[in-house]
Design a protein around this motif. Structure first.
Motif, PDB file in Angstrom:
ATOM      1  N   THR A 135       0.848  -1.195   0.000  1.00 35.87           N
ATOM      2  CA  THR A 135       0.000   0.000   0.000  1.00 35.87           C
ATOM      3  C   THR A 135       0.882   1.244   0.000  1.00 35.87           C
ATOM      4  OG1 THR A 135      -0.096   0.215   2.415  1.00 35.87           O
ATOM      5  CG2 THR A 135      -1.765  -1.201   1.368  1.00 35.87           C
ATOM      6  N   GLU A 137       0.427   3.798   1.977  1.00 36.34           N
ATOM      7  CA  GLU A 137       0.659   4.163   3.382  1.00 36.34           C
ATOM      8  C   GLU A 137       1.790   3.330   3.982  1.00 36.34           C
ATOM      9  OE1 GLU A 137      -3.349   5.204   2.044  1.00 36.34           O
ATOM     10  OE2 GLU A 137      -2.243   3.301   2.049  1.00 36.34           O
ATOM     11  N   PRO A 182       1.926   0.304  -3.873  1.00 37.17           N
ATOM     12  CA  PRO A 182       0.626  -0.359  -4.018  1.00 37.17           C
ATOM     13  C   PRO A 182       0.739  -1.606  -4.893  1.00 37.17           C
ATOM     14  CG  PRO A 182       0.369   2.010  -4.200  1.00 37.17           C
ATOM     15  CD  PRO A 182       1.845   1.749  -4.161  1.00 37.17           C
ATOM     16  N   ARG A 183       0.224  -2.707  -4.410  1.00 38.45           N
ATOM     17  CA  ARG A 183       0.383  -3.993  -5.072  1.00 38.45           C
ATOM     18  C   ARG A 183      -0.270  -3.984  -6.457  1.00 38.45           C
ATOM     19  NH1 ARG A 183       1.854  -9.095  -3.562  1.00 38.45           N
ATOM     20  NH2 ARG A 183       0.762 -10.872  -4.467  1.00 38.45           N
TER      21      ARG A 183
END
Length: 209
Positions: A135, A137, A182-183
Motif C-alpha cells: 500500500t 501508506e 501499491p500492489r
C-alpha cells in the motif's frame, strides 16, 4: 571451500544456477519463504556440511525501493524491518525494545567482492519483512523508518542469523521484480529479475572473498 547461495524458492535457485560456469565452487539451494524458514533451512545446511562452506549469500528476487525492475541490489546490511512492536506512538524496533538488534551487518570483504563483480548494482539496506509491503501508506512508513533502503525481501535477516551462528561471512543480493508500493501484479517483471539473477550467478562464481 564452497560459497553457499541460498534462495527462497527453486525457481530462484534455478535462475542463479543457469549463470554458473561448469565446475564453479558454488552451491545453490532453496531454503523456504520468509525469515523463519530461511534461518532454519540455512542453519540445517550449515550444520550438515561441517566446514565445507566459506561464506553464505542470501539471493533472490525482491521489491525495489528507488530501483527499477531488472536492477540488482546489494545489501550494506540486512534489516528485519517489521520485527518489533506496535504502539500508540508508532512502531518500536527490536533495538528500541532492548531485545537485541534487528540489523545484521554484511561482511565488508564479501560486499566489496560483490560490488567489484557487479559494478552496476546499487548498494544500501535490504529490508526483510514477513508481510510484503503493498500500500502507499505502508510504503511511506517503511521509507520514513528506513531512508537508506534499496530493496525489500523476505529472507535476508533470517539467513544472516544462521550464517552468524556458524561464524561465516554473510551477504545479500536481490534482483528487482517490482517497485515497492501499491500492489500491482500487472507491473511485475519477474522474467527480468530472473535474467538478472542468472547474470548474478556468473558474478558469484568469480568471488574470492
Amino acid at each position: 571451500m564452497t560459497l553457499l547461495v541460498v534462495t527462497a524458492v527453486a525457481a530462484e535457485a534455478e535462475a542463479l544456477a543457469r549463470g554458473l560456469p561448469s565446475g564453479a565452487d558454488v552451491a545453490v539451494a532453496p531454503v523456504g519463504v520468509g525469515p523463519a524458514a530461511a534461518a532454519a533451512g540455512t542453519a540445517r545446511l550449515l550444520a550438515l556440511a561441517g566446514d565445507r562452506y566459506r561464506a553464505v549469500v542470501s539471493a533472490g528476487i525482491g521489491g525495489g525501493i528507488g530501483l527499477d525492475p531488472g536492477a540488482t541490489a546489494l545489501a550494506t546490511r540486512s534489516v528485519a524491518a517489521d520485527l518489533g512492536a506496535d504502539s500508540p506512538q508508532g512502531f518500536l524496533s527490536l533495538d528500541e525494545l532492548g531485545f537485541g538488534s534487528a540489523t545484521a551487518e554484511v561482511d565488508a570483504a564479501l560486499l566489496a567482492a560483490l560490488r567489484a563483480a557487479l559494478p552496476a548494482a546499487a548498494a544500501g539496506e535490504v529490508l526483510t519483512v514477513s508481510t510484503v509491503t503493498g500500500t502507499a501508506e505502508g510504503t511511506a512508513e517503511l521509507l520514513r523508518r528506513h531512508p537508506a533502503a534499496v530493496a525489500e525481501a523476505m529472507e535476508g535477516y533470517g539467513v544472516a542469523c544462521a550464517a552468524q551462528g556458524a561464524n561465516l561471512p554473510f551477504a545479500e543480493l536481490r534482483t528487482i521484480s517490482n517497485v515497492v508500493g501499491p500492489r500491482d501484479r500487472a507491473a511485475w517483471r519477474i522474467g527480468d529479475a530472473f535474467a538478472a539473477l542468472t547474470t548474478a550467478g556468473a558474478a558469484l562464481a568469480t568471488l574470492r572473498p
